[in-house]
Design a protein around this motif. Structure first.
Motif, PDB file in Angstrom:
ATOM      1  N   ARG A  46       1.392  -0.644  -0.350  1.00  0.00           N
ATOM      2  CA  ARG A  46       0.099  -0.089   0.221  1.00  0.00           C
ATOM      3  C   ARG A  46       0.641   1.447   0.025  1.00  0.00           C
ATOM      4  O   ARG A  46       0.428   2.633  -0.135  1.00  0.00           O
ATOM      5  CB  ARG A  46      -1.312  -0.158   1.347  1.00  0.00           C
ATOM      6  N   THR A  47       2.265   1.073   0.599  1.00  0.00           N
ATOM      7  CA  THR A  47       3.054   2.661   0.647  1.00  0.00           C
ATOM      8  C   THR A  47       4.118   1.881  -0.380  1.00  0.00           C
ATOM      9  O   THR A  47       5.386   2.045   0.667  1.00  0.00           O
ATOM     10  CB  THR A  47       3.634   2.482   1.863  1.00  0.00           C
ATOM     11  N   PRO A  48       4.086   1.537  -2.037  1.00  0.00           N
ATOM     12  CA  PRO A  48       5.052   1.538  -2.780  1.00  0.00           C
ATOM     13  C   PRO A  48       6.747   2.401  -2.239  1.00  0.00           C
ATOM     14  O   PRO A  48       6.085   3.884  -2.147  1.00  0.00           O
ATOM     15  CB  PRO A  48       5.099   0.847  -3.995  1.00  0.00           C
ATOM     16  N   GLY A  49       7.581   2.309  -1.878  1.00  0.00           N
ATOM     17  CA  GLY A  49       8.290   3.824  -2.216  1.00  0.00           C
ATOM     18  C   GLY A  49       9.304   4.002  -0.562  1.00  0.00           C
ATOM     19  O   GLY A  49      10.088   4.519  -0.656  1.00  0.00           O
ATOM     20  N   HIS A  50       8.297   2.820   0.361  1.00  0.00           N
ATOM     21  CA  HIS A  50       8.454   3.755   1.825  1.00  0.00           C
ATOM     22  C   HIS A  50       9.422   2.118   2.431  1.00  0.00           C
ATOM     23  O   HIS A  50       8.780   0.737   1.830  1.00  0.00           O
ATOM     24  CB  HIS A  50       6.989   3.610   2.372  1.00  0.00           C
ATOM     25  N   SER A 205       4.956   0.493  -6.833  1.00  0.00           N
ATOM     26  CA  SER A 205       4.598  -0.696  -6.774  1.00  0.00           C
ATOM     27  C   SER A 205       5.410  -1.677  -7.848  1.00  0.00           C
ATOM     28  O   SER A 205       6.801  -2.192  -7.341  1.00  0.00           O
ATOM     29  CB  SER A 205       3.823  -1.302  -6.599  1.00  0.00           C
ATOM     30  N   LEU A 206       5.008  -1.609  -9.302  1.00  0.00           N
ATOM     31  CA  LEU A 206       6.268  -2.009 -10.030  1.00  0.00           C
ATOM     32  C   LEU A 206       7.223  -1.755 -10.467  1.00  0.00           C
ATOM     33  O   LEU A 206       8.247  -2.374  -9.745  1.00  0.00           O
ATOM     34  CB  LEU A 206       5.307  -1.840 -11.681  1.00  0.00           C
ATOM     35  N   LEU A 207       7.641  -0.037  -9.833  1.00  0.00           N
ATOM     36  CA  LEU A 207       9.020   0.126  -9.346  1.00  0.00           C
ATOM     37  C   LEU A 207       9.985  -0.290  -8.843  1.00  0.00           C
ATOM     38  O   LEU A 207      11.284  -0.789  -9.281  1.00  0.00           O
ATOM     39  CB  LEU A 207       9.138   1.816  -9.532  1.00  0.00           C
ATOM     40  N   VAL A 208       9.779  -0.331  -7.768  1.00  0.00           N
ATOM     41  CA  VAL A 208       9.817  -0.957  -6.732  1.00  0.00           C
ATOM     42  C   VAL A 208      10.267  -3.273  -6.766  1.00  0.00           C
ATOM     43  O   VAL A 208      11.756  -3.201  -6.872  1.00  0.00           O
ATOM     44  CB  VAL A 208       9.275  -1.251  -5.123  1.00  0.00           C
ATOM     45  N   VAL A 269      10.450  -0.854 -20.416  1.00  0.00           N
ATOM     46  CA  VAL A 269      11.705  -1.165 -20.455  1.00  0.00           C
ATOM     47  C   VAL A 269      12.233  -1.821 -19.259  1.00  0.00           C
ATOM     48  O   VAL A 269      12.975  -2.400 -19.797  1.00  0.00           O
ATOM     49  CB  VAL A 269      12.858   0.307 -21.165  1.00  0.00           C
ATOM     50  N   GLY A 270      11.670  -1.515 -17.873  1.00  0.00           N
ATOM     51  CA  GLY A 270      12.328  -1.661 -16.974  1.00  0.00           C
ATOM     52  C   GLY A 270      12.290  -3.597 -17.589  1.00  0.00           C
ATOM     53  O   GLY A 270      13.112  -3.524 -16.433  1.00  0.00           O
ATOM     54  N   VAL A 271      11.096  -3.435 -17.269  1.00  0.00           N
ATOM     55  CA  VAL A 271      10.892  -4.974 -17.245  1.00  0.00           C
ATOM     56  C   VAL A 271      10.951  -5.462 -17.932  1.00  0.00           C
ATOM     57  O   VAL A 271      11.669  -6.252 -18.182  1.00  0.00           O
ATOM     58  CB  VAL A 271       8.726  -5.041 -16.541  1.00  0.00           C
ATOM     59  N   THR A 272      11.109  -5.267 -19.536  1.00  0.00           N
ATOM     60  CA  THR A 272      11.892  -6.008 -20.479  1.00  0.00           C
ATOM     61  C   THR A 272      13.480  -6.239 -19.721  1.00  0.00           C
ATOM     62  O   THR A 272      13.519  -6.986 -20.312  1.00  0.00           O
ATOM     63  CB  THR A 272      11.973  -5.022 -21.925  1.00  0.00           C
ATOM     64  N   THR A 273      13.892  -5.411 -19.570  1.00  0.00           N
ATOM     65  CA  THR A 273      15.460  -5.168 -19.239  1.00  0.00           C
ATOM     66  C   THR A 273      15.375  -6.647 -18.162  1.00  0.00           C
ATOM     67  O   THR A 273      16.670  -7.196 -18.187  1.00  0.00           O
ATOM     68  CB  THR A 273      16.080  -4.587 -18.744  1.00  0.00           C
ATOM     69  N   VAL A 274      14.795  -6.180 -17.244  1.00  0.00           N
ATOM     70  CA  VAL A 274      15.027  -7.760 -16.224  1.00  0.00           C
ATOM     71  C   VAL A 274      14.559  -8.793 -16.195  1.00  0.00           C
ATOM     72  O   VAL A 274      15.263 -10.057 -16.068  1.00  0.00           O
ATOM     73  CB  VAL A 274      13.999  -7.145 -14.931  1.00  0.00           C
TER      74      VAL A 274
END
Length: 290
Positions: A46-50, A205-208, A269-274
């Motif tokens: 619920r608090t991504p980036g925390h 959340s996807l970023l994390v 692009v980040g998901v592609t890379t990983v």
């Protein structure tokens, strides 16, 4: 690989956040290194980036200081860091740290620019050569070994998402298709720094997920733990597919391009890379189309 845009030069990964905290402890107490037993863990979805940390409690125990006072001093130093949005002190001295969305996006952009793992999985912030032999490889299982993937031999041959090998490759192909659409539509590759702050909780959340998965994958490869590697990539794939179902990445003819669209394209692009990185570690193909 594309160069990291200047607006994403500052970035914070969990490893770098630990460094920020240790430096703050050194500045405010007599502890020159990370206090033994200190924990840094991600907050709930619920608090991504925390993140939450017990470093102030551990530092106080080692220095003999008052835990709340030590926590307040550490929080004051950490708040001054340009990549930190906020720091709170709760309970007996727990720290709650919020990383700026732009810094999370910067970490993803840096990963895109230098996707290969370092020779030391614990030091994911150290640039290394992109030579393929630096990517730890785990051979993809044959049919007789398909139970390692958590499926039976019959399912391992089916083109369904319950088959993790198929899901990972399908998701990679999906990211490539979406990227081709974005490029054809003329969507800018770079996004203004302010656009990151427009990202919603699901975006963050996807970023994390993108930031965390490579380190998890490298530890799994080092341990020879194929199941954990597959599970981490599977979780990222499912998070990405759910995200694309609810978010506009390539604007329709009725909508103009915005910084938010460009920021979301960086996530694609980040998901592609990983995923491509993880599939190489599995010895599996990363298809452009399926």
């Amino acid at each position: 690989m594309p160069e990291t845009p200047a607006e994403y030069a500052g970035r914070v990964t969990p490893e770098q956040l630990r460094t920020v905290l240790v430096e703050a402890v050194a500045e405010t107490t007599r502890c020159a290194q990370q206090p033994e037993g200190a924990v840094l863990r991600r907050a709930d979805a619920r608090t991504p980036g925390h993140w939450h940390s017990t470093i102030a409690l551990r530092a106080a125990a080692q220095s003999g200081g008052d835990p709340l006072e030590v926590a307040d001093h550490i929080a004051e130093v950490v708040r001054a860091h340009p990549d930190i949005a906020a720091v709170t002190v709760t309970g007996p001295g727990f720290l709650g740290i919020e990383v700026r969305a732009a810094s999370l996006l910067a970490a993803v952009t840096a990963l895109i620019a230098d996707p290969e793992p370092s020779s030391d999985p614990e030091r994911s912030d150290v640039p290394e050569s992109r030579d393929a032999d630096r990517v730890p490889a785990v051979r993809a299982p044959n049919e007789a070994e398909s139970t390692v993937w958590g499926v039976d031999a019959q399912l391992s041959r089916r083109a369904v998402d319950a088959n993790p090998a198929y899901l990972l490759m399908r998701t990679h192909a999906h990211t490539r298709r979406l990227h081709r659409r974005a490029v054809a539509a003329g969507l800018p590759v770079a996004a203004p720094d302010a656009a990151a702050e427009q990202l919603d909780a699901v975006d963050r959340s996807l970023l994390v997920h993108i930031i965390d998965t490579p380190a998890t994958a490298d530890r799994a490869v080092t341990a020879g733990d194929l199941r954990t590697l597959i599970a981490a990539l599977d979780e990222l794939s499912r998070a990405y597919l759910a995200w694309t179902g609810d978010h506009e990445i390539v604007p329709t003819l009725d909508h103009d391009f915005t910084g938010l669209h460009a920021a979301r394209l960086r996530l694609v692009v980040g998901v592609t890379t990983v995923l491509a990185r993880g599939l190489r570690q599995l010895g599996a193909p990363a298809p452009e189309r399926m």
